[in-house]
Scaffold this motif. Structure first.
Motif, PDB file in Angstrom:
ATOM      1  N   SER A   1      35.535  31.389 -22.469  1.00 25.17           N
ATOM      2  CA  SER A   1      34.506  32.363 -22.841  1.00 25.17           C
ATOM      3  C   SER A   1      33.301  32.177 -21.918  1.00 25.17           C
ATOM      4  CB  SER A   1      34.088  32.184 -24.299  1.00 25.17           C
ATOM      5  OG  SER A   1      33.505  30.913 -24.482  1.00 25.17           O
ATOM      6  N   ALA A   2      33.339  32.851 -20.794  1.00 28.43           N
ATOM      7  CA  ALA A   2      32.281  32.741 -19.801  1.00 28.43           C
ATOM      8  C   ALA A   2      31.328  33.918 -19.947  1.00 28.43           C
ATOM      9  CB  ALA A   2      32.873  32.713 -18.402  1.00 28.43           C
ATOM     10  N   SER A   3      30.092  33.629 -20.320  1.00 23.28           N
ATOM     11  CA  SER A   3      29.119  34.713 -20.421  1.00 23.28           C
ATOM     12  C   SER A   3      28.612  35.066 -19.030  1.00 23.28           C
ATOM     13  CB  SER A   3      27.948  34.301 -21.306  1.00 23.28           C
ATOM     14  OG  SER A   3      27.161  33.325 -20.656  1.00 23.28           O
ATOM     15  N   LEU A   4      28.217  36.293 -18.880  1.00 28.58           N
ATOM     16  CA  LEU A   4      27.713  36.747 -17.585  1.00 28.58           C
ATOM     17  C   LEU A   4      26.421  36.026 -17.216  1.00 28.58           C
ATOM     18  CD1 LEU A   4      28.486  38.649 -15.348  1.00 28.58           C
ATOM     19  CD2 LEU A   4      27.172  40.438 -16.470  1.00 28.58           C
ATOM     20  N   VAL A   5      25.593  35.737 -18.207  1.00 32.10           N
ATOM     21  CA  VAL A   5      24.333  35.022 -17.954  1.00 32.10           C
ATOM     22  C   VAL A   5      24.620  33.595 -17.474  1.00 32.10           C
ATOM     23  CG1 VAL A   5      22.216  34.152 -19.016  1.00 32.10           C
ATOM     24  CG2 VAL A   5      23.064  36.417 -19.613  1.00 32.10           C
ATOM     25  N   GLY A   6      25.574  32.931 -18.101  1.00 30.64           N
ATOM     26  CA  GLY A   6      25.941  31.583 -17.682  1.00 30.64           C
ATOM     27  C   GLY A   6      26.519  31.558 -16.279  1.00 30.64           C
ATOM     28  N   CYS A   7      27.338  32.552 -15.969  1.00 34.56           N
ATOM     29  CA  CYS A   7      27.905  32.645 -14.621  1.00 34.56           C
ATOM     30  C   CYS A   7      26.815  32.907 -13.583  1.00 34.56           C
ATOM     31  CB  CYS A   7      28.957  33.742 -14.570  1.00 34.56           C
ATOM     32  SG  CYS A   7      30.439  33.392 -15.515  1.00 34.56           S
ATOM     33  N   ALA A   8      25.845  33.740 -13.933  1.00 35.38           N
ATOM     34  CA  ALA A   8      24.745  34.034 -13.009  1.00 35.38           C
ATOM     35  C   ALA A   8      23.899  32.788 -12.757  1.00 35.38           C
ATOM     36  CB  ALA A   8      23.882  35.159 -13.566  1.00 35.38           C
ATOM     37  N   ALA A   9      23.649  32.009 -13.808  1.00 30.15           N
ATOM     38  CA  ALA A   9      22.880  30.775 -13.640  1.00 30.15           C
ATOM     39  C   ALA A   9      23.646  29.767 -12.789  1.00 30.15           C
ATOM     40  CB  ALA A   9      22.556  30.177 -15.007  1.00 30.15           C
ATOM     41  N   SER A  10      24.943  29.668 -13.000  1.00 31.80           N
ATOM     42  CA  SER A  10      25.761  28.760 -12.196  1.00 31.80           C
ATOM     43  C   SER A  10      25.787  29.200 -10.735  1.00 31.80           C
ATOM     44  CB  SER A  10      27.185  28.715 -12.743  1.00 31.80           C
ATOM     45  OG  SER A  10      27.207  28.182 -14.030  1.00 31.80           O
ATOM     46  N   ALA A  11      25.832  30.503 -10.516  1.00 26.67           N
ATOM     47  CA  ALA A  11      25.825  31.010  -9.149  1.00 26.67           C
ATOM     48  C   ALA A  11      24.520  30.656  -8.441  1.00 26.67           C
ATOM     49  CB  ALA A  11      26.040  32.521  -9.151  1.00 26.67           C
ATOM     50  N   VAL A  12      23.404  30.761  -9.149  1.00 31.21           N
ATOM     51  CA  VAL A  12      22.113  30.373  -8.555  1.00 31.21           C
ATOM     52  C   VAL A  12      22.139  28.896  -8.176  1.00 31.21           C
ATOM     53  CG1 VAL A  12      19.663  30.016  -9.043  1.00 31.21           C
ATOM     54  CG2 VAL A  12      20.743  32.158  -9.659  1.00 31.21           C
ATOM     55  N   LEU A  13      22.666  28.064  -9.053  1.00 34.32           N
ATOM     56  CA  LEU A  13      22.747  26.632  -8.767  1.00 34.32           C
ATOM     57  C   LEU A  13      23.611  26.360  -7.540  1.00 34.32           C
ATOM     58  CD1 LEU A  13      22.042  23.745  -9.700  1.00 34.32           C
ATOM     59  CD2 LEU A  13      24.169  23.795 -11.008  1.00 34.32           C
ATOM     60  N   VAL A  14      24.755  27.025  -7.444  1.00 36.40           N
ATOM     61  CA  VAL A  14      25.642  26.840  -6.294  1.00 36.40           C
ATOM     62  C   VAL A  14      24.951  27.266  -5.003  1.00 36.40           C
ATOM     63  CG1 VAL A  14      27.751  27.730  -5.219  1.00 36.40           C
ATOM     64  CG2 VAL A  14      27.794  26.970  -7.585  1.00 36.40           C
ATOM     65  N   ILE A  15      24.245  28.386  -5.040  1.00 34.02           N
ATOM     66  CA  ILE A  15      23.564  28.868  -3.839  1.00 34.02           C
ATOM     67  C   ILE A  15      22.444  27.929  -3.427  1.00 34.02           C
ATOM     68  CG2 ILE A  15      22.094  30.722  -2.943  1.00 34.02           C
ATOM     69  CD1 ILE A  15      23.840  32.646  -4.631  1.00 34.02           C
ATOM     70  N   VAL A  16      21.649  27.451  -4.379  1.00 34.39           N
ATOM     71  CA  VAL A  16      20.535  26.544  -4.058  1.00 34.39           C
ATOM     72  C   VAL A  16      21.062  25.237  -3.480  1.00 34.39           C
ATOM     73  CG1 VAL A  16      18.707  25.153  -5.086  1.00 34.39           C
ATOM     74  CG2 VAL A  16      18.895  27.562  -5.663  1.00 34.39           C
ATOM     75  N   VAL A  17      22.083  24.665  -4.103  1.00 33.86           N
ATOM     76  CA  VAL A  17      22.660  23.414  -3.594  1.00 33.86           C
ATOM     77  C   VAL A  17      23.254  23.637  -2.203  1.00 33.86           C
ATOM     78  CG1 VAL A  17      24.505  21.739  -3.957  1.00 33.86           C
ATOM     79  CG2 VAL A  17      23.042  22.385  -5.853  1.00 33.86           C
ATOM     80  N   GLY A  18      23.908  24.765  -1.996  1.00 29.21           N
ATOM     81  CA  GLY A  18      24.468  25.071  -0.680  1.00 29.21           C
ATOM     82  C   GLY A  18      23.403  25.217   0.391  1.00 29.21           C
ATOM     83  N   GLU A  19      22.313  25.884   0.066  1.00 29.37           N
ATOM     84  CA  GLU A  19      21.221  26.049   1.031  1.00 29.37           C
ATOM     85  C   GLU A  19      20.572  24.707   1.373  1.00 29.37           C
ATOM     86  OE1 GLU A  19      19.980  28.662   2.820  1.00 29.37           O
ATOM     87  OE2 GLU A  19      21.707  29.799   2.125  1.00 29.37           O
ATOM     88  N   ILE A  20      20.372  23.881   0.368  1.00 33.98           N
ATOM     89  CA  ILE A  20      19.786  22.554   0.613  1.00 33.98           C
ATOM     90  C   ILE A  20      20.716  21.727   1.486  1.00 33.98           C
ATOM     91  CG2 ILE A  20      19.147  20.367  -0.486  1.00 33.98           C
ATOM     92  CD1 ILE A  20      18.065  22.060  -2.837  1.00 33.98           C
ATOM     93  N   GLY A  21      22.007  21.762   1.178  1.00 35.57           N
ATOM     94  CA  GLY A  21      22.978  21.027   1.989  1.00 35.57           C
ATOM     95  C   GLY A  21      23.015  21.518   3.420  1.00 35.57           C
ATOM     96  N   ASP A  22      22.919  22.818   3.616  1.00 30.71           N
ATOM     97  CA  ASP A  22      22.921  23.372   4.968  1.00 30.71           C
ATOM     98  C   ASP A  22      21.688  22.936   5.741  1.00 30.71           C
ATOM     99  OD1 ASP A  22      23.954  25.077   7.071  1.00 30.71           O
ATOM    100  OD2 ASP A  22      22.317  26.451   6.561  1.00 30.71           O
ATOM    101  N   ARG A  23      20.542  22.930   5.083  1.00 28.65           N
ATOM    102  CA  ARG A  23      19.317  22.489   5.764  1.00 28.65           C
ATOM    103  C   ARG A  23      19.372  21.005   6.130  1.00 28.65           C
ATOM    104  NH1 ARG A  23      14.808  26.282   5.337  1.00 28.65           N
ATOM    105  NH2 ARG A  23      15.611  28.096   4.222  1.00 28.65           N
ATOM    106  N   ILE A  24      19.933  20.205   5.247  1.00 25.96           N
ATOM    107  CA  ILE A  24      20.078  18.773   5.544  1.00 25.96           C
ATOM    108  C   ILE A  24      21.042  18.582   6.706  1.00 25.96           C
ATOM    109  CG2 ILE A  24      21.000  16.591   4.659  1.00 25.96           C
ATOM    110  CD1 ILE A  24      19.832  17.407   1.922  1.00 25.96           C
ATOM    111  N   ARG A  25      22.153  19.317   6.695  1.00 21.45           N
ATOM    112  CA  ARG A  25      23.125  19.221   7.784  1.00 21.45           C
ATOM    113  C   ARG A  25      22.492  19.609   9.110  1.00 21.45           C
ATOM    114  NH1 ARG A  25      25.883  22.793  10.629  1.00 21.45           N
ATOM    115  NH2 ARG A  25      25.142  24.497   9.314  1.00 21.45           N
ATOM    116  N   ARG A  26      21.735  20.684   9.122  1.00 24.82           N
ATOM    117  CA  ARG A  26      21.089  21.111  10.369  1.00 24.82           C
ATOM    118  C   ARG A  26      20.047  20.109  10.838  1.00 24.82           C
ATOM    119  NH1 ARG A  26      19.989  27.565  10.002  1.00 24.82           N
ATOM    120  NH2 ARG A  26      22.108  28.166   9.466  1.00 24.82           N
ATOM    121  N   ARG A  27      19.363  19.492   9.905  1.00 23.63           N
ATOM    122  CA  ARG A  27      18.309  18.549  10.285  1.00 23.63           C
ATOM    123  C   ARG A  27      18.884  17.285  10.918  1.00 23.63           C
ATOM    124  NH1 ARG A  27      12.865  17.586   8.863  1.00 23.63           N
ATOM    125  NH2 ARG A  27      12.344  15.396   8.928  1.00 23.63           N
TER     126      ARG A  27
END
Length: 68
Positions: free
Chosen positions: A34-60
């Protein structure tokens, strides 16, 4: 940074957010969770933020090529 570039970046992040939210929601439906759309949207934000931080660390810390 130019205003037009900011809108391009925000637009790309929004498209990624919608795509990842949709994938999470569909996976939840396919797996019978039972995946709510709000929960999926919040998880997607978390995945994107972690991915962006990881990309910046990798580039640095990636080795820079020397031109010579």
């Amino acid at each position: 940074m130019k205003r037009r570039r900011w809108w391009s970046v925000i637009g790309l992040w929004a498209m990624w957010w919608v795509a990842i939210t949709t994938v999470f929601w569909l996976l939840g439906k396919l797996l019978g969770q039972s995946a709510s759309l709000v929960g999926c949207a919040a998880s997607a934000v978390l995945v994107i933020v972690v991915g962006e931080i990881g990309d910046r660390i990798r580039r640095r810390f990636s080795p820079r090529r020397e031109v010579g």
